[in-house]
Design a protein around this motif. Structure first.
Motif, mmCIF file in Angstrom:
data_model
loop_
_atom_site.group_PDB
_atom_site.id
_atom_site.type_symbol
_atom_site.label_atom_id
_atom_site.label_comp_id
_atom_site.label_asym_id
_atom_site.label_seq_id
_atom_site.Cartn_x
_atom_site.Cartn_y
_atom_site.Cartn_z
ATOM 1 N N GLU A 119 8.479 8.532 -7.104
ATOM 2 C CA GLU A 119 9.747 9.083 -6.649
ATOM 3 C C GLU A 119 10.849 8.021 -6.641
ATOM 4 O O GLU A 119 11.999 8.309 -6.969
ATOM 5 C CB GLU A 119 9.598 9.674 -5.251
ATOM 6 C CG GLU A 119 10.802 10.465 -4.827
ATOM 7 C CD GLU A 119 10.588 11.218 -3.535
ATOM 8 O OE1 GLU A 119 11.546 11.850 -3.081
ATOM 9 O OE2 GLU A 119 9.474 11.177 -2.985
ATOM 10 N N LEU A 141 0.825 -1.206 0.000
ATOM 11 C CA LEU A 141 0.000 0.000 0.000
ATOM 12 C C LEU A 141 0.862 1.260 0.000
ATOM 13 O O LEU A 141 0.494 2.272 -0.595
ATOM 14 C CB LEU A 141 -0.953 0.000 1.193
ATOM 15 C CG LEU A 141 -2.014 -1.110 1.191
ATOM 16 C CD1 LEU A 141 -2.828 -1.051 2.464
ATOM 17 C CD2 LEU A 141 -2.881 -0.993 -0.035
ATOM 18 N N LEU A 142 1.998 1.205 0.678
ATOM 19 C CA LEU A 142 2.922 2.339 0.658
ATOM 20 C C LEU A 142 3.641 2.445 -0.685
ATOM 21 O O LEU A 142 4.073 3.518 -1.077
ATOM 22 C CB LEU A 142 3.956 2.202 1.775
ATOM 23 C CG LEU A 142 3.459 2.366 3.198
ATOM 24 C CD1 LEU A 142 4.591 2.098 4.183
ATOM 25 C CD2 LEU A 142 2.911 3.759 3.403
ATOM 26 N N ARG A 146 11.922 8.877 4.615
ATOM 27 C CA ARG A 146 10.460 8.984 4.609
ATOM 28 C C ARG A 146 9.799 7.609 4.605
ATOM 29 O O ARG A 146 8.791 7.386 5.285
ATOM 30 C CB ARG A 146 9.987 9.809 3.419
ATOM 31 C CG ARG A 146 10.137 11.277 3.634
ATOM 32 C CD ARG A 146 9.236 12.117 2.761
ATOM 33 N NE ARG A 146 9.132 11.650 1.390
ATOM 34 C CZ ARG A 146 9.937 12.035 0.384
ATOM 35 N NH1 ARG A 146 10.908 12.881 0.604
ATOM 36 N NH2 ARG A 146 9.751 11.578 -0.833
ATOM 37 N N SER A 176 7.385 6.043 7.450
ATOM 38 C CA SER A 176 6.051 5.547 7.125
ATOM 39 C C SER A 176 5.878 4.105 7.580
ATOM 40 O O SER A 176 4.811 3.727 8.062
ATOM 41 C CB SER A 176 5.812 5.645 5.620
ATOM 42 O OG SER A 176 5.787 6.976 5.206
ATOM 43 N N HIS A 183 3.308 2.789 10.405
ATOM 44 C CA HIS A 183 2.312 1.861 9.883
ATOM 45 C C HIS A 183 2.128 0.732 10.789
ATOM 46 O O HIS A 183 1.775 0.254 11.589
ATOM 47 C CB HIS A 183 2.759 1.322 8.525
ATOM 48 C CG HIS A 183 1.651 0.722 7.747
ATOM 49 N ND1 HIS A 183 1.431 -0.617 7.750
ATOM 50 C CD2 HIS A 183 0.724 1.262 6.949
ATOM 51 C CE1 HIS A 183 0.411 -0.896 6.970
ATOM 52 N NE2 HIS A 183 -0.040 0.242 6.471
ATOM 53 N N ASP A 239 2.504 2.221 -3.682
ATOM 54 C CA ASP A 239 1.797 3.098 -4.617
ATOM 55 C C ASP A 239 2.106 4.563 -4.358
ATOM 56 O O ASP A 239 2.235 5.357 -5.284
ATOM 57 C CB ASP A 239 0.277 2.875 -4.515
ATOM 58 C CG ASP A 239 -0.137 1.550 -5.095
ATOM 59 O OD1 ASP A 239 0.561 1.049 -5.996
ATOM 60 O OD2 ASP A 239 -1.167 1.011 -4.641
ATOM 61 N N GLU A 240 2.240 4.908 -3.104
ATOM 62 C CA GLU A 240 2.489 6.302 -2.728
ATOM 63 C C GLU A 240 3.888 6.766 -3.143
ATOM 64 O O GLU A 240 4.064 7.893 -3.582
ATOM 65 C CB GLU A 240 2.316 6.443 -1.214
ATOM 66 C CG GLU A 240 2.515 7.834 -0.688
ATOM 67 C CD GLU A 240 2.339 7.881 0.822
ATOM 68 O OE1 GLU A 240 2.804 8.878 1.406
ATOM 69 O OE2 GLU A 240 1.759 6.955 1.403
ATOM 70 N N TYR A 241 4.869 5.896 -3.011
ATOM 71 C CA TYR A 241 6.258 6.300 -3.226
ATOM 72 C C TYR A 241 6.847 5.827 -4.556
ATOM 73 O O TYR A 241 8.011 6.097 -4.828
ATOM 74 C CB TYR A 241 7.140 5.741 -2.096
ATOM 75 C CG TYR A 241 6.871 6.378 -0.761
ATOM 76 C CD1 TYR A 241 7.251 7.688 -0.511
ATOM 77 C CD2 TYR A 241 6.238 5.670 0.250
ATOM 78 C CE1 TYR A 241 7.014 8.276 0.711
ATOM 79 C CE2 TYR A 241 5.997 6.247 1.476
ATOM 80 C CZ TYR A 241 6.385 7.552 1.698
ATOM 81 O OH TYR A 241 6.142 8.132 2.916
#
Length: 122
Positions: free
Chosen positions: A64, A56-57, A114, A118, A122, A59-61
């Motif tokens: 970058e 799930l993390l 970061r 996270s 989490h 997708d966020e990162y």
């Protein structure tokens, strides 16, 4: 394409850089470049490992991470050019490696911090 498969593809692309680092020579200023590449690739692989554990993390990162991965690949490509190009043309890949090392590699360390934060939260 699944995000975990994309991360796996990144690790497979890093294999040639890791093999290069195994056989690299650490002489003078060139040793500093090899060391910088070694730190950067280990940080990228650590980020990939953490994100594969938490999809799930990922997708966020991922965007970058992809940008940082491309920076490491460009750094490696310019190091190879420094080794193989004739002396009067070496200024360009040396300039590129210096620029990538000064401007792009700090982003990798910030991304790792970061992601670690996270994961811890989490």
């Amino acid at each position: 394409m699944n995000i975990v498969k994309r991360l796996d593809a990144m690790v497979r692309q890093n294999q040639d850089i890791i093999e290069y680092l195994r056989h690299a020579h650490y002489i003078g200023d060139y040793g500093m470049l090899v060391g910088s590449l070694d730190y950067a690739i280990s940080r990228i692989n650590t980020v990939i490992l953490r994100l594969s554990q938490y999809p799930l993390l990922a997708d966020e990162y991922f965007a970058e991470l992809k940008s940082c991965h491309n920076s490491v690949r460009a750094f490696h490509k310019n190091m190879l050019r420094t080794e193989t190009w004739p002396g009067f043309l070496r200024w360009y890949p040396e300039f590129r490696t210096h620029w990538i090392g000064r401007k792009q590699f700090p982003r990798i360390a910030r991304l790792l911090a970061r992601v670690e934060n996270s994961v811890r939260d989490h």
